[in-house]
Design a protein around this motif. Structure first.
Motif, PDB file in Angstrom:
ATOM      1  N   LEU A  42      -3.601   8.054  -4.781  1.00 12.03           N
ATOM      2  CA  LEU A  42      -2.796   8.042  -6.004  1.00 12.03           C
ATOM      3  C   LEU A  42      -2.797   6.627  -6.546  1.00 12.03           C
ATOM      4  N   PHE A  43      -2.990   6.468  -7.846  1.00 12.17           N
ATOM      5  CA  PHE A  43      -2.862   5.139  -8.439  1.00 12.17           C
ATOM      6  C   PHE A  43      -2.263   5.263  -9.825  1.00 12.17           C
ATOM      7  N   ALA A  53      -0.949  -0.714 -11.200  1.00  8.76           N
ATOM      8  CA  ALA A  53       0.460  -0.989 -10.963  1.00  8.76           C
ATOM      9  C   ALA A  53       0.909  -0.385  -9.637  1.00  8.76           C
ATOM     10  N   LEU A  54       0.144   0.570  -9.133  1.00  5.73           N
ATOM     11  CA  LEU A  54       0.558   1.251  -7.897  1.00  5.73           C
ATOM     12  C   LEU A  54      -0.672   1.819  -7.181  1.00  5.73           C
ATOM     13  N   PHE A  55      -0.623   1.766  -5.877  1.00  4.90           N
ATOM     14  CA  PHE A  55      -1.652   2.379  -5.031  1.00  4.90           C
ATOM     15  C   PHE A  55      -0.965   2.955  -3.818  1.00  4.90           C
ATOM     16  N   ASN A  56      -1.326   4.125  -3.363  1.00  3.81           N
ATOM     17  CA  ASN A  56      -0.703   4.632  -2.141  1.00  3.81           C
ATOM     18  C   ASN A  56      -1.597   4.343  -0.932  1.00  3.81           C
ATOM     19  N   ARG A  57      -1.124   4.774   0.239  1.00  2.86           N
ATOM     20  CA  ARG A  57      -1.823   4.447   1.486  1.00  2.86           C
ATOM     21  C   ARG A  57      -3.226   5.065   1.523  1.00  2.86           C
ATOM     22  N   ALA A  58      -3.333   6.348   1.067  1.00  3.78           N
ATOM     23  CA  ALA A  58      -4.645   7.005   1.089  1.00  3.78           C
ATOM     24  C   ALA A  58      -5.630   6.232   0.202  1.00  3.78           C
ATOM     25  N   GLY A  59      -5.105   5.634  -0.895  1.00  2.00           N
ATOM     26  CA  GLY A  59      -5.939   4.829  -1.792  1.00  2.00           C
ATOM     27  C   GLY A  59      -6.453   3.578  -1.104  1.00  2.00           C
ATOM     28  N   GLU A  60      -5.558   2.920  -0.367  1.00  2.00           N
ATOM     29  CA  GLU A  60      -5.977   1.719   0.377  1.00  2.00           C
ATOM     30  C   GLU A  60      -7.069   2.084   1.376  1.00  2.00           C
ATOM     31  N   GLN A  61      -6.841   3.203   2.070  1.00  2.00           N
ATOM     32  CA  GLN A  61      -7.813   3.609   3.092  1.00  2.00           C
ATOM     33  C   GLN A  61      -9.153   3.953   2.446  1.00  2.00           C
ATOM     34  N   LEU A  62      -9.094   4.655   1.331  1.00  2.00           N
ATOM     35  CA  LEU A  62     -10.330   5.079   0.675  1.00  2.00           C
ATOM     36  C   LEU A  62     -11.145   3.866   0.214  1.00  2.00           C
ATOM     37  N   LEU A  63     -10.478   2.905  -0.422  1.00  6.79           N
ATOM     38  CA  LEU A  63     -11.205   1.752  -0.952  1.00  6.79           C
ATOM     39  C   LEU A  63     -11.455   0.692   0.115  1.00  6.79           C
ATOM     40  N   GLU A 128       9.137   8.286 -26.725  1.00  2.78           N
ATOM     41  CA  GLU A 128       8.583   8.417 -28.092  1.00  2.78           C
ATOM     42  C   GLU A 128       7.224   9.130 -28.087  1.00  2.78           C
ATOM     43  N   GLY A 129       6.803   9.512 -26.922  1.00  6.22           N
ATOM     44  CA  GLY A 129       5.508  10.209 -26.841  1.00  6.22           C
ATOM     45  C   GLY A 129       4.337   9.250 -26.785  1.00  6.22           C
ATOM     46  N   GLN A 130       4.621   7.956 -26.555  1.00  7.87           N
ATOM     47  CA  GLN A 130       3.514   7.000 -26.453  1.00  7.87           C
ATOM     48  C   GLN A 130       3.052   6.876 -25.003  1.00  7.87           C
ATOM     49  N   PRO A 131       1.734   6.830 -24.783  1.00  7.32           N
ATOM     50  CA  PRO A 131       1.250   6.679 -23.406  1.00  7.32           C
ATOM     51  C   PRO A 131       1.619   5.306 -22.848  1.00  7.32           C
ATOM     52  N   ARG A 132       2.275   5.304 -21.709  1.00  3.76           N
ATOM     53  CA  ARG A 132       2.689   4.040 -21.086  1.00  3.76           C
ATOM     54  C   ARG A 132       1.890   3.756 -19.821  1.00  3.76           C
ATOM     55  N   PHE A 133       1.641   4.812 -19.077  1.00  2.00           N
ATOM     56  CA  PHE A 133       0.915   4.651 -17.815  1.00  2.00           C
ATOM     57  C   PHE A 133      -0.140   5.740 -17.681  1.00  2.00           C
ATOM     58  N   LEU A 134      -1.040   5.496 -16.769  1.00  7.45           N
ATOM     59  CA  LEU A 134      -2.026   6.512 -16.424  1.00  7.45           C
ATOM     60  C   LEU A 134      -1.887   6.777 -14.936  1.00  7.45           C
ATOM     61  N   LEU A 135      -1.714   8.057 -14.605  1.00  6.29           N
ATOM     62  CA  LEU A 135      -1.635   8.439 -13.195  1.00  6.29           C
ATOM     63  C   LEU A 135      -2.994   9.003 -12.782  1.00  6.29           C
ATOM     64  N   GLY A 136      -3.536   8.502 -11.685  1.00  6.50           N
ATOM     65  CA  GLY A 136      -4.814   9.007 -11.181  1.00  6.50           C
ATOM     66  C   GLY A 136      -4.623   9.634  -9.815  1.00  6.50           C
ATOM     67  N   ILE A 137      -5.267  10.788  -9.616  1.00  5.35           N
ATOM     68  CA  ILE A 137      -5.211  11.471  -8.317  1.00  5.35           C
ATOM     69  C   ILE A 137      -6.651  11.754  -7.922  1.00  5.35           C
ATOM     70  N   SER A 138      -7.078  11.173  -6.800  1.00  4.72           N
ATOM     71  CA  SER A 138      -8.482  11.325  -6.412  1.00  4.72           C
ATOM     72  C   SER A 138      -8.595  11.933  -5.025  1.00  4.72           C
ATOM     73  N   GLU A 139      -9.436  12.955  -4.935  1.00  6.40           N
ATOM     74  CA  GLU A 139      -9.735  13.540  -3.633  1.00  6.40           C
ATOM     75  C   GLU A 139     -11.115  13.049  -3.212  1.00  6.40           C
ATOM     76  N   ASP A 140     -11.223  12.626  -1.958  1.00 10.12           N
ATOM     77  CA  ASP A 140     -12.515  12.163  -1.440  1.00 10.12           C
ATOM     78  C   ASP A 140     -13.341  13.394  -1.061  1.00 10.12           C
ATOM     79  N   ILE A 141     -14.394  13.666  -1.844  1.00  7.22           N
ATOM     80  CA  ILE A 141     -15.205  14.866  -1.592  1.00  7.22           C
ATOM     81  C   ILE A 141     -16.570  14.496  -1.013  1.00  7.22           C
TER      82      ILE A 141
END
Ligand SMILES: Nc1ncnc2c1ncn2[C@@H]1O[C@H](COP(=O)(O)OP(=O)(O)O)[C@@H](O)[C@H]1O
Ligand SMILES: [Mg+2]
Length: 390
Positions: A42-43, A53-63, A128-141
């Motif tokens: 997750l980032f 702005a954010l990375f979870n543990r699975a993200g650290e492990q993946l990269l 206000e409907g303006q994009p502030r952040f982008l959430l990414g969810i990646s599965e290692d395939i």
């Protein structure tokens, strides 16, 4: 002694790890724990700079990098420029379009080499409907992708090997025909031109040579037919199975006008199939029905379709006779090349016919199977399309 363990040595959940569910920061704690424990990367990136702005543990492990090395950086700080451009292009698509973007397969260079990801990017909008952040969810395939590639390669290799083998046996069989014709032809010439110089024994031996050569020729012809059933391109068209069956039976009836055979062919037997192959199958099936009823004074041969037992079931056709039949204990052998349940002295044949029928049905996505009883006839069923119910 473990400082968190009680007198009895059992660990108690400490409030600093998991606050009671009604404390003010319980929800925050739980959300953080969920993000950290989700087994996918997750980032979060800010919408302006696209910096992490954010990375979870699975993200650290993946990269293969700690989050300190990731937070505040952009893709250009972390990945080769061409990768970074691709990632940010998808980020912009997500944020500008305010839609979820699904990237089914993307390679990413990591400290552990190239990994393949299935990534979903989600825009996070403010009030206000303006994009502030982008959430990414990646599965290692990566593992699945490697397995897929290996499987595809193995399939291609097997198909190539099988096509080569098929082409090889085809040309061998084909090239055997000419010398065989010569053996038969010269034996015939010898019998004719040297008739006065050969005694009965000599003539009998030459007859045997001719018979063996002719038997081998029909074996070769059957093998070539079997091979062709695999090699031709399937061309489906509206095919009248009843009409083809009649055409197959016609020469048999003409060659044995004394035989009393009742022929029953159901109306409306049509299928979307390749008539060039179906006619070969029917030739074999009706040839068998004709042959295995030849020792009885009267016979009945029927071509029909069975009523479907379930919606979506492939239409089942059959060729039925009331002839010699066979022992169901050996039904598994019927469709194997060269396997015959009846001796050559009883009924002649090469044992390749039903193997050819099975291949033709498989080419169509269908199959063939048999039912029989010694002395009570046989029914060969077949379908010309995949069965949606199995
Ligand atoms: N209609 C049938 N009735 C009884 N037995 C059959 C019938 N069709 C096939 N069989 C059995 O299956 C075997 C294989 O059939 P097939 O491959 O056509 O070879 P062949 O006709 O050359 O013997 C036959 O030898 C016979 O034992
Ligand atoms: Mg046969």
């Amino acid at each position: 002694m473990d400082p968190e363990a009680d007198d009895d040595g059992v660990k108690r959940a400490s409030p600093s790890v998991a606050p009671a569910i009604d404390t003010p920061h319980a929800t925050e704690w739980l959300l953080h724990a969920i993000v950290e424990n989700i087994p996918n990367m997750l980032f979060v990136k800010d919408a302006e700079e696209l910096a992490f702005a954010l990375f979870n543990r699975a993200g650290e492990q993946l990269l293969g990098l700690p989050r300190e090395a990731l937070i505040g950086r952009t893709d250009f700080d972390l990945f080769p420029a061409s990768d970074a451009e691709f990632f940010q292009k998808k980020d912009r698509e997500t944020l500008d379009g305010k839609v979820l973007v699904d990237i089914e397969e993307e390679p990413i260079s990591t400290a552990r080499g190239v990994r393949w990801l299935h990534t979903k990017k989600v825009p996070i909008l403010d009030a206000e409907g303006q994009p502030r952040f982008l959430l990414g969810i990646s599965e290692d395939i990566t593992d699945r992708k490697l397995a897929d590639t290996a499987l595809r390669e193995a399939k291609t290799q097997a198909e190539t090997a099988s096509a080569e083998l098929e082409a090889f046996s085809y040309s061998v069989a084909h090239d055997l025909r000419a010398p065989l014709r010569a053996i038969d032809g010269y034996s015939a010439a010898l019998l004719e031109d040297y008739a006065d110089r050969l005694d009965d024994d000599g003539r009998r031996l030459l007859d045997n040579v001719r018979r063996a050569a002719q038997r081998m020729a029909s074996l070769i012809d059957d093998l070539l037919t079997l091979s062709r059933a695999t090699r031709v391109d399937l061309r489906r068209e509206q095919t009248d199975i009843g009409a083809l069956a009649r055409a197959c039976l016609e020469p048999l009836l003409r060659a044995a006008p004394h035989r009393e055979v009742e022929i029953v062919i159901e109306d409306g037997l049509t299928a979307l199939a390749d008539p060039r192959l179906v006619v070969v199958a029917l030739d074999n099936l009706l040839g068998n029905a004709w042959k295995f009823t030849s020792k009885q004074p009267r016979a009945r041969i029927e071509v029909g379709a069975a009523a479907p037992r379930a919606p979506g079931e492939a239409r089942t056709f059959f060729v039925r006779d009331d002839g010699a039949g066979f022992d169901m204990a050996y039904v598994g052998k019927l469709f194997t090349p060269f396997q015959r349940l009846h001796g050559a002295s009883e009924y002649d044949g090469t044992g390749i016919g039903l193997a050819t029928v099975q291949r033709i049905m498989r080419r169509h996505g269908g199959r063939a199977w048999a039912e029989g009883k010694v002395g009570a006839g046989a029914t060969i069923y077949f379908t010309l399309e995949p069965d949606a119910t199995t």
